[in-house]
Design a protein around this motif. Sequence first.
Motif: not given
Length: 97
Positions: A23-29, A34-37, A48-56, A58-65
Amino acid sequence: MAPETDHAESVRALRQLRKIRMFYAAGAALWAVSAASSAWDEPGGRQMWVSLVFLVVFAALLVMSSLWLRRRQADGSGEAVHHAAPRRAALGRHANA
């Protein structure tokens, strides 16, 4: 030796960690796309900045899990694995009529 309920809870926890990691991997993707678009449409914009914050996030949650999953698998590597009973019918156990 740990009780069987501890083993069942451990297996369940590993399964849940795998699901949540996907789920976290799908969210990060999704947030990366969204950030790239939004960066393509309006570089430096608020979206763009909101998308980047959410990307960070989800990426942190993915790494922790992923780290938790690796640690849980390493802890349980020495335990005996109990599998479910085979699905085929046992031969010779039926009473003759």
